[in-house]
Design a protein around this motif. Structure first.
Motif, PDB file in Angstrom:
ATOM      1  N   ALA A 299       0.831  -1.205   0.000  1.00  0.00           N
ATOM      2  CA  ALA A 299       0.000   0.000   0.000  1.00  0.00           C
ATOM      3  C   ALA A 299       0.865   1.254   0.000  1.00  0.00           C
ATOM      4  N   ALA A 300       1.932   1.248   0.790  1.00  0.00           N
ATOM      5  CA  ALA A 300       2.827   2.407   0.840  1.00  0.00           C
ATOM      6  C   ALA A 300       3.525   2.617  -0.501  1.00  0.00           C
ATOM      7  N   GLU A 301       3.938   1.522  -1.124  1.00  0.00           N
ATOM      8  CA  GLU A 301       4.596   1.640  -2.433  1.00  0.00           C
ATOM      9  C   GLU A 301       3.638   2.197  -3.485  1.00  0.00           C
ATOM     10  N   LEU A 302       2.402   1.668  -3.529  1.00  0.00           N
ATOM     11  CA  LEU A 302       1.420   2.156  -4.496  1.00  0.00           C
ATOM     12  C   LEU A 302       1.081   3.620  -4.244  1.00  0.00           C
ATOM     13  N   ASP A 303       0.980   3.986  -2.967  1.00  0.00           N
ATOM     14  CA  ASP A 303       0.685   5.372  -2.624  1.00  0.00           C
ATOM     15  C   ASP A 303       1.798   6.303  -3.109  1.00  0.00           C
ATOM     16  N   ALA A 304       3.044   5.887  -2.929  1.00  0.00           N
ATOM     17  CA  ALA A 304       4.177   6.701  -3.378  1.00  0.00           C
ATOM     18  C   ALA A 304       4.202   6.820  -4.900  1.00  0.00           C
ATOM     19  N   ARG A 305       3.882   5.739  -5.581  1.00  0.00           N
ATOM     20  CA  ARG A 305       3.845   5.784  -7.040  1.00  0.00           C
ATOM     21  C   ARG A 305       2.716   6.696  -7.528  1.00  0.00           C
ATOM     22  N   GLU A 306       1.563   6.590  -6.888  1.00  0.00           N
ATOM     23  CA  GLU A 306       0.454   7.467  -7.249  1.00  0.00           C
ATOM     24  C   GLU A 306       0.830   8.928  -7.022  1.00  0.00           C
ATOM     25  N   HIS A 307       1.506   9.202  -5.924  1.00  0.00           N
ATOM     26  CA  HIS A 307       1.955  10.569  -5.617  1.00  0.00           C
ATOM     27  C   HIS A 307       2.819  11.113  -6.749  1.00  0.00           C
ATOM     28  N   ARG A 308       3.771  10.322  -7.204  1.00  0.00           N
ATOM     29  CA  ARG A 308       4.663  10.761  -8.281  1.00  0.00           C
ATOM     30  C   ARG A 308       3.896  10.974  -9.582  1.00  0.00           C
ATOM     31  N   THR A 309       2.977  10.067  -9.879  1.00  0.00           N
ATOM     32  CA  THR A 309       2.192  10.200 -11.102  1.00  0.00           C
ATOM     33  C   THR A 309       1.368  11.472 -11.099  1.00  0.00           C
ATOM     34  N   LEU A 310       0.631  11.708 -10.012  1.00  0.00           N
ATOM     35  CA  LEU A 310      -0.284  12.852  -9.985  1.00  0.00           C
ATOM     36  C   LEU A 310       0.467  14.179  -9.961  1.00  0.00           C
ATOM     37  N   HIS A 311       1.689  14.181  -9.461  1.00  0.00           N
ATOM     38  CA  HIS A 311       2.490  15.401  -9.518  1.00  0.00           C
ATOM     39  C   HIS A 311       3.116  15.601 -10.899  1.00  0.00           C
ATOM     40  N   ALA A 312       3.196  14.552 -11.693  1.00  0.00           N
ATOM     41  CA  ALA A 312       3.804  14.673 -13.016  1.00  0.00           C
ATOM     42  C   ALA A 312       2.841  15.200 -14.067  1.00  0.00           C
ATOM     43  N   VAL A 313       1.537  14.966 -13.883  1.00  0.00           N
ATOM     44  CA  VAL A 313       0.563  15.326 -14.915  1.00  0.00           C
ATOM     45  C   VAL A 313      -0.009  16.712 -14.654  1.00  0.00           C
ATOM     46  N   GLU A 314      -0.674  17.245 -15.673  1.00  0.00           N
ATOM     47  CA  GLU A 314      -1.202  18.613 -15.580  1.00  0.00           C
ATOM     48  C   GLU A 314      -2.541  18.704 -14.873  1.00  0.00           C
ATOM     49  N   ALA A 315      -3.357  17.639 -14.952  1.00  0.00           N
ATOM     50  CA  ALA A 315      -4.697  17.698 -14.368  1.00  0.00           C
ATOM     51  C   ALA A 315      -5.063  16.346 -13.781  1.00  0.00           C
ATOM     52  N   VAL A 316      -5.846  16.393 -12.715  1.00  0.00           N
ATOM     53  CA  VAL A 316      -6.345  15.198 -12.050  1.00  0.00           C
ATOM     54  C   VAL A 316      -7.858  15.334 -11.948  1.00  0.00           C
ATOM     55  N   VAL A 317      -8.570  14.269 -12.295  1.00  0.00           N
ATOM     56  CA  VAL A 317     -10.028  14.261 -12.217  1.00  0.00           C
ATOM     57  C   VAL A 317     -10.448  13.192 -11.229  1.00  0.00           C
ATOM     58  N   ALA A 318     -11.281  13.563 -10.259  1.00  0.00           N
ATOM     59  CA  ALA A 318     -11.833  12.629  -9.284  1.00  0.00           C
ATOM     60  C   ALA A 318     -13.325  12.472  -9.539  1.00  0.00           C
ATOM     61  N   THR A 319     -13.888  11.392  -9.002  1.00  0.00           N
ATOM     62  CA  THR A 319     -15.297  11.110  -9.280  1.00  0.00           C
ATOM     63  C   THR A 319     -16.235  11.527  -8.153  1.00  0.00           C
ATOM     64  N   SER A 320     -15.752  12.339  -7.229  1.00  0.00           N
ATOM     65  CA  SER A 320     -16.621  12.961  -6.231  1.00  0.00           C
ATOM     66  C   SER A 320     -15.904  14.180  -5.678  1.00  0.00           C
ATOM     67  N   ASP A 321     -16.664  15.079  -5.101  1.00  0.00           N
ATOM     68  CA  ASP A 321     -16.041  16.238  -4.456  1.00  0.00           C
ATOM     69  C   ASP A 321     -15.180  15.792  -3.277  1.00  0.00           C
ATOM     70  N   TRP A 322     -15.660  14.780  -2.532  1.00  0.00           N
ATOM     71  CA  TRP A 322     -14.872  14.263  -1.419  1.00  0.00           C
ATOM     72  C   TRP A 322     -13.519  13.756  -1.907  1.00  0.00           C
ATOM     73  N   ALA A 323     -13.523  12.986  -2.999  1.00  0.00           N
ATOM     74  CA  ALA A 323     -12.274  12.408  -3.502  1.00  0.00           C
ATOM     75  C   ALA A 323     -11.327  13.494  -3.994  1.00  0.00           C
ATOM     76  N   ALA A 324     -11.868  14.539  -4.616  1.00  0.00           N
ATOM     77  CA  ALA A 324     -11.013  15.639  -5.074  1.00  0.00           C
ATOM     78  C   ALA A 324     -10.315  16.299  -3.887  1.00  0.00           C
TER      79      ALA A 324
END
Length: 372
Positions: free
Chosen positions: A123-148
């Motif tokens: 879980a920690a590894e996946l979380d770190a990878r997700e962190h790097r991915t979302l910081h690399a891209v220009e936009a992130v879309v979530a499927t709820s206001d809570w998730a955003a």
């Protein structure tokens, strides 16, 4: 040599999807959402070019990673690319080299580390990878206001780069149900995150009352967990009252909704919970654990009442009490059912999802390519 993308007048999005997105044996909220985006974005002015990539996402092998890298490398400079988070979030090393050349956005259906039952190190590894991915891209879309909001705070993202595009709900006839109480329906893949075990445990405490529960959802995601559930059903002597139908779609799923008096969703994590609004679109009340984005999906009727029963996720006794209240109190059922029908009239359709997403893509199309 510079590759040229779409002309200024064209709106084209390259949509990178999991390989099973169209597999009827692998239904999921994420796959349904992705298919609707592919279908409905053209009405919002965007051509969609989908690419379904096979692989054991979010932990793909070298072949799957190479396939994604080749697909991105083949796209023209400045292309607008939307990637399902299941594909993108675990492979920042593939996305980062293309981030300056392409206009990348990631659609996050569920943060990777939120899957129930993961080994803490994984879980920690996946979380770190997700962190790097979302910081690399220009936009992130979530499927709820809570998730955003969660992605902003958890990953330290700039709020202006994170957007919400909530799932829509198709209009549907009112479900006739059974006797108004006893027909319980759970629509969820049978995995630990969906909390079937605590539902079974709670149902075992109300056996003196009449009810039956149909569990509709994929049975092949975690066979060991399914075996445990079947064992618990047998131990409690509930084999004639709890059924596991496997995945359903089309007329079969519609028949299950039509036979339902109450939708039950006892998940440990949900960014939204599309089955909640699918049930409410049919006037079916909801009993759910109040996790993450579920209260947002349940919402309120015009009079401010809640069209269901929300219980604290950490209190098993509260779930049992809520079931007992629903099954044993006709006045409670009448109030909640009336609220569900009021909420039904307020649900937004999928055109609002496409409108929200098209707005994000339009911003991305006009934004200068990143120099990060």
């Amino acid at each position: 040599m510079t590759r040229t993308g779409a002309t200024a007048a064209e709106r084209v999005v390259h949509f990178v999807l999991p390989g099973d997105v169209d597999d009827p044996a692998a239904p999921s909220g994420g796959n349904i959402y992705d298919r609707r985006v592919c279908r409905d974005l053209p009405s919002a002015g965007w051509q969609v070019r989908p690419y379904a990539l096979p692989g054991s996402w979010p932990r793909p092998d070298a072949t799957a990673c190479a396939g994604l890298a080749q697909r991105l490398a083949a796209l023209p400079d400045g292309a607008v690319v939307l990637l399902d988070g299941l594909v993108a979030c675990g492979v920042p090393e593939v996305l980062a080299p293309e981030a300056a050349r392409l206009r990348l956005a990631v659609l996050v259906h569920l943060p990777l580390a939120d899957e129930t039952g993961l080994d803490p190190a994984l879980a920690a590894e996946l979380d770190a990878r997700e962190h790097r991915t979302l910081h690399a891209v220009e936009a992130v879309v979530a499927t709820s206001d809570w998730a955003a909001r969660r992605l902003v705070t958890h990953h330290g993202l700039a709020a202006a780069r994170v957007h919400a595009a909530l799932p829509g709900a198709d209009p549907a006839p009112l479900a006739p149900g059974t006797d108004g109480a006893a027909g319980l329906l759970c629509v969820a893949a049978v995995t630990p995150r969906k909390g079937h075990r605590r539902l079974i445990d709670a149902l075992a405490t109300v056996t003196e009352l009449p009810w039956s529960c149909a569990c509709v959802g994929a049975l092949d995601r975690d066979p060991g967990y399914v075996a445990q559930l079947r064992g618990a059903v047998a131990t409690f002597g509930l084999g004639d009252r709890i059924t596991f139908t496997g995945p359903q779609a089309g007329a079969d799923l519609e028949a299950s909704y039509n036979a339902a008096d109450l939708l039950v969703l006892t998940s440990y994590a949900e960014t939204y919970g599309m089955v909640v609004t699918e049930a409410l679109a049919r006037g079916i009340p909801v009993l759910a654990t109040a996790v993450d984005g579920v209260p947002e999906a349940v919402g309120q009727a015009p009079d401010g009442s809640v069209p269901g029963l929300l219980v604290p996720p950490g209190r098993p006794a509260a779930l049992a009490d809520a079931l007992r209240g629903w099954l044993g109190d006709p006045q409670l059922r009448d109030r909640v059912r009336s609220s569900a029908r009021g909420r039904r009239a307020m649900l937004e359709g999928w055109e609002m999802t496409s409108h929200s997403l098209a707005g994000v893509l339009e911003q991305l199309r006009h934004k200068p390519r990143s120099t990060r």
